[in-house]
Scaffold this motif. Structure first.
Motif, short mmCIF file in Angstrom:
data_model
loop_
_atom_site.label_atom_id
_atom_site.label_comp_id
_atom_site.label_asym_id
_atom_site.label_seq_id
_atom_site.Cartn_x
_atom_site.Cartn_y
_atom_site.Cartn_z
N CYS A 74 42.63 40.30 36.27
CA CYS A 74 44.00 40.11 35.78
C CYS A 74 44.95 41.21 36.22
N CYS A 75 44.49 42.46 36.35
CA CYS A 75 45.35 43.55 36.78
C CYS A 75 45.98 43.28 38.15
N GLY A 111 41.30 45.69 38.40
CA GLY A 111 40.46 44.78 37.64
C GLY A 111 39.06 45.33 37.44
N ALA A 139 42.30 49.82 32.50
CA ALA A 139 41.15 50.31 31.73
C ALA A 139 39.84 49.87 32.35
N CYS A 140 39.78 48.64 32.87
CA CYS A 140 38.51 48.14 33.41
C CYS A 140 38.08 48.93 34.64
N CYS A 169 46.12 47.96 29.78
CA CYS A 169 45.38 46.70 29.88
C CYS A 169 46.32 45.54 29.67
N PRO A 170 46.91 45.01 30.70
CA PRO A 170 46.99 45.62 32.03
C PRO A 170 48.10 46.66 32.07
S1 SF4 Z 1 42.37 46.25 32.24
FE1 SF4 Z 1 42.93 44.41 31.07
S2 SF4 Z 1 44.28 43.29 32.45
FE2 SF4 Z 1 43.16 44.76 33.71
S3 SF4 Z 1 41.36 43.68 34.48
FE3 SF4 Z 1 40.77 44.69 32.57
S4 SF4 Z 1 41.07 43.13 30.99
FE4 SF4 Z 1 42.22 42.46 32.79
#
Ligand code: SF4
Length: 202
Positions: A74-75, A111, A139-140, A169-170
């Motif tokens: 998603c990022c 991501g 964060a991921c 996030c994101p």
């Molecule tokens: S930090 Fe949030 S938005 Fe980005 S990849 Fe992880 S879950 Fe998805």
């Protein structure tokens, strides 16, 4: 017909080029009028820009840093928007996302990195030429975020050196832009890429 008066140059001790070490006939004969060379360069003294090779290289690197076209989750949607007119990454000469790692300087890990994708991600990094930089976006990428499980790598810095971590996030595109600007500041300050610092640290 009016004869143009020759501009009176200051005494030799006040001349900037003399202070910079220039040796001319006027150094030996201060009362002598300006030589042909001095007349040619008298305006150049006001237009000269002095710098170092290191600063010039850092300026060029930060003005044309090409990111790799690489998104994981998603990022990546937030990352894509930095090329839009609202954020306009072209201000930094970075709008050209490269589809080939060999023509990219910056890898934005946007991501979560699953264990299945760890190998291909590292392969993309290895194919980039040096100098190269890595931003862990979100964060991921930084720490696996909410995905504290066996399937997700607990931070991309487990498999490659990271230069900048962007929290969120994101993270909004503004946050990624902030990370990019911070990376530029590091480069201009002479901080080596993370892989080089890791090699020094052993
Ligand atoms: S930090 Fe949030 S938005 Fe980005 S990849 Fe992880 S879950 Fe998805």
């Amino acid at each position: 017909m009016a004869v143009a008066r020759r501009k009176q140059l200051p005494v030799i001790s006040d001349r900037p080029l003399a202070k910079a070490g220039l040796k001319s006939e006027r150094v030996l004969w201060p009362t002598k009028g300006p030589g042909a060379f001095e007349r040619e360069v008298e305006n150049v003294e006001d237009a000269l820009l002095l710098t170092t090779v290191e600063k010039a290289i850092a300026w060029a690197q930060t003005g044309s840093m090409w990111p790799d076209t690489f998104g994981l989750a998603c990022c990546a949607i937030e990352m894509m928007s930095i090329v839009s007119s609202r954020y306009d990454i072209a201000r930094f000469g970075m709008e050209r996302f490269s589809s080939s790692p060999r023509q990219a300087d910056l890898l934005i890990i946007s991501g979560r990195v699953s264990h299945k994708m760890a190998g291909p991600t590292r392969q993309v990094y290895d194919q980039m030429l040096e100098p190269k930089w890595v931003i862990a976006m979100g964060a991921c990428a930084s720490s696996a975020g909410m995905f504290n499980n066996y399937a997700v790598l607990q931070g991309v810095d487990k498999i490659m050196p990271v230069d900048i971590y962007v929290p969120g996030c994101p993270p909004r595109p503004e946050a990624l832009m902030e990370g990019i600007v911070r990376l530029h500041e590091k480069i201009k300050a002479g901080v080596p890429p993370a892989y080089a610092m890791r090699e020094v640290a052993g």
